[in-house]
Design a protein around this motif. Sequence first.
Motif, short mmCIF file in Angstrom:
data_model
loop_
_atom_site.label_atom_id
_atom_site.label_comp_id
_atom_site.label_asym_id
_atom_site.label_seq_id
_atom_site.Cartn_x
_atom_site.Cartn_y
_atom_site.Cartn_z
N ARG A 186 0.95 -1.32 -0.52
CA ARG A 186 -0.26 -0.40 -0.06
C ARG A 186 0.98 1.46 -0.12
NH1 ARG A 186 -1.88 1.97 5.32
NH2 ARG A 186 -0.07 3.59 4.71
N ARG A 187 2.17 1.00 0.84
CA ARG A 187 2.65 2.24 0.83
C ARG A 187 3.25 2.85 -0.72
NH1 ARG A 187 4.20 4.19 6.01
NH2 ARG A 187 6.41 4.66 5.36
N MET A 188 4.35 1.65 -1.04
CA MET A 188 4.34 1.90 -2.27
C MET A 188 3.76 2.39 -3.60
SD MET A 188 6.89 -1.65 -2.80
CE MET A 188 8.85 -1.16 -1.67
N LEU A 189 2.62 1.62 -3.48
CA LEU A 189 0.95 2.38 -4.46
C LEU A 189 1.39 3.75 -3.99
CD1 LEU A 189 -0.78 -0.33 -4.83
CD2 LEU A 189 0.83 -0.26 -6.27
N ILE A 243 -5.32 -8.49 3.48
CA ILE A 243 -6.00 -8.63 2.18
C ILE A 243 -7.55 -6.90 2.74
CG2 ILE A 243 -7.21 -9.63 0.03
CD1 ILE A 243 -4.75 -11.81 0.48
N SER A 244 -7.59 -7.57 3.91
CA SER A 244 -8.97 -7.04 4.51
C SER A 244 -8.74 -5.57 4.24
CB SER A 244 -9.38 -7.78 5.10
OG SER A 244 -10.98 -7.30 5.62
N ALA A 245 -7.82 -5.50 5.36
CA ALA A 245 -7.00 -4.09 6.10
C ALA A 245 -6.92 -3.33 4.34
CB ALA A 245 -5.76 -4.23 6.90
N LEU A 246 -6.04 -4.11 3.98
CA LEU A 246 -5.46 -3.71 2.05
C LEU A 246 -6.24 -2.77 1.58
CD1 LEU A 246 -2.89 -2.83 0.21
CD2 LEU A 246 -3.39 -4.84 -0.21
N LEU A 247 -7.07 -4.16 1.36
CA LEU A 247 -8.92 -3.32 0.49
C LEU A 247 -10.27 -1.93 1.48
CD1 LEU A 247 -10.03 -6.64 -0.49
CD2 LEU A 247 -9.16 -5.27 -1.70
N THR A 248 -9.76 -2.01 2.61
CA THR A 248 -10.40 -0.85 3.65
C THR A 248 -9.04 0.04 3.76
OG1 THR A 248 -10.87 -2.30 4.97
CG2 THR A 248 -10.50 0.05 6.06
N ASP A 249 -7.82 0.12 3.68
CA ASP A 249 -7.25 1.19 3.31
C ASP A 249 -7.03 1.91 1.82
OD1 ASP A 249 -6.27 0.91 5.96
OD2 ASP A 249 -4.78 0.96 5.17
N LEU A 250 -6.95 1.18 0.60
CA LEU A 250 -7.23 1.61 -0.36
C LEU A 250 -8.63 1.90 -0.77
CD1 LEU A 250 -5.91 -1.14 -2.71
CD2 LEU A 250 -4.51 0.78 -1.72
N LYS A 251 -9.85 1.49 0.03
CA LYS A 251 -10.90 2.07 -0.38
C LYS A 251 -12.08 3.27 0.33
CE LYS A 251 -15.83 1.30 -0.53
NZ LYS A 251 -16.80 -0.21 -0.61
N SER A 266 -8.92 5.74 1.17
CA SER A 266 -8.06 6.79 1.12
C SER A 266 -8.39 7.10 -0.66
CB SER A 266 -6.68 6.34 0.82
OG SER A 266 -6.55 5.52 0.02
N GLY A 267 -10.04 6.58 -1.12
CA GLY A 267 -9.78 6.91 -2.44
C GLY A 267 -8.97 6.32 -3.74
N LEU A 268 -7.84 5.57 -3.10
CA LEU A 268 -6.80 5.24 -4.20
C LEU A 268 -8.10 3.69 -4.92
CD1 LEU A 268 -3.28 4.85 -2.79
CD2 LEU A 268 -4.76 6.01 -4.49
N LEU A 269 -8.76 3.02 -4.25
CA LEU A 269 -8.84 1.90 -5.11
C LEU A 269 -9.89 2.49 -6.16
CD1 LEU A 269 -9.14 -0.96 -4.35
CD2 LEU A 269 -11.62 -0.43 -3.58
N GLU A 270 -9.98 3.54 -5.89
CA GLU A 270 -11.20 4.00 -8.05
C GLU A 270 -10.26 3.70 -8.68
OE1 GLU A 270 -12.68 7.52 -6.93
OE2 GLU A 270 -13.86 7.34 -5.44
N ASP A 271 -9.17 4.51 -8.41
CA ASP A 271 -8.09 4.07 -10.19
C ASP A 271 -6.94 2.93 -9.30
OD1 ASP A 271 -6.40 6.03 -8.39
OD2 ASP A 271 -6.51 7.11 -9.30
N THR A 272 -7.49 1.93 -8.34
CA THR A 272 -6.21 0.72 -8.62
C THR A 272 -6.68 -0.47 -8.62
OG1 THR A 272 -5.39 2.24 -6.53
CG2 THR A 272 -5.28 -0.29 -6.55
#
Length: 438
Positions: free
Chosen positions: A279-282, A320-328, A330-336
């Motif tokens: 996540r931090r790398m992305l 994996i659940s935590a990763l998806l939660t953080d991406l969502k 932060s808004g990153l999941l929209e273009d990740t």
Amino acid sequence: MADQSTSAKKTPMPHFVPRAKRMIWLFMHGGPSHVDLFDPKPELSKYAGQPLPDSFGNVMTRRKVAKNPLLGPIKPFRPRGKSGLPISDFMPHLATHADDLCVIRSLHGDSVNHPQSVYQMNTGSILMGHPSFGSWLAYGLGSENEDMPAFVVLPDPGGGLKGGPSAWGSGFLPPTHQGTAMRPGRTPILNLTPPTGISDSQQRGTLDFLQRLNKRHLLNRDHDEELSARIAAYELAFRMQSAAPEVCDFSSETADTISRYGIDRPNTQDFGQRCLLARRMLERGVRFVQVYSGNTNGWDAHKDVAANHGEYCQKTDQPISALLTDLKQSGLLEDTLVVWCGEFGRMPMSEQGKGRDHNPWGYSGWIAGASVSGGRAYGATDAIGLRAQTDRVHVNEFHATLLHLMGLDHRKLVHSHNGLDERLTGPAEVDVVKGLLT
């Protein structure tokens, strides 16, 4: 590739507006069982303990398990989220994200063996020597951060990937595009820390002098790609001396974040660290991060699915659940784009009583993010999960679709090699799976 022909320093551009700017691939090495995780089969439960009906015909297996009795699902499936997407009790944390997942139930490949299937899922070919997906992505799009590689691999510390580092190699692409293996902690890459007593300015001066000599040497070597890659690696290593330790330093993360990723617990610590690092790398502009789960055997549940998948689901489910939660959040999941799969699935027949053999003929993976609609399953295997049957998705079609989401046309992403225009999806005509783009 036309986008890169004018200048080595020119930032590559996508072929069209991408749905995703970055990507994480969660690779479950060993072959997770689709019929025990994402593909519920009531008929498999109904006929458990009975032989495979003759109507299914001959089945190619490694260990002649076709005559063994069918093995029912190990744990129950339940409808999850508002969508009611069925997910097994093996993954209670991931199940809370059901409405974000598009489960592909009709993946299929071409080999029953680990190395060949690992190569195919990573490179598009069952043969060694082809560039990996991440290398093609780095070649096509480059990195958004000049201080970090475009393609980073976070291997399982247990090692032993079937097929080895060729799974993230650059093959016949320029070597600068191969995956850079890293690990969490103070030394993400061995021998990256400068010697004690050498200042940054001293090191910069030494490197500049060496680079001048190296470039002069390169001119006399007809711009040899391997030599060019080594010269570029020296420069990148210098820049990474400050960037890599910072991205691997979790001290700025909250105690709640550390706990959500399971880093404070032995069973989830390792995979949790690597998911957080991904996540931090992305967030810092790395284009593609591949995170491996599974040592030499990994998810290869020949003897006991319950024990094997119980162990590996426990290690990976919460992180994996935590990763998806953080991406969502932060808004990153929209273009990740997030991808989860292994090299193949597992047979509906039993092996050694409580295990399952390899099954490349029909299995599951999932994608999330990049505006792909979740809470649904695409495609289907047959009644017992043996073969992909409806809306089949071959590995090459899967790759074409992932490239499309990243803004790349798999037909145009080419590299001339030995007189041929090579591409990730191979020489055959392959189409993007439009049903996955909705």
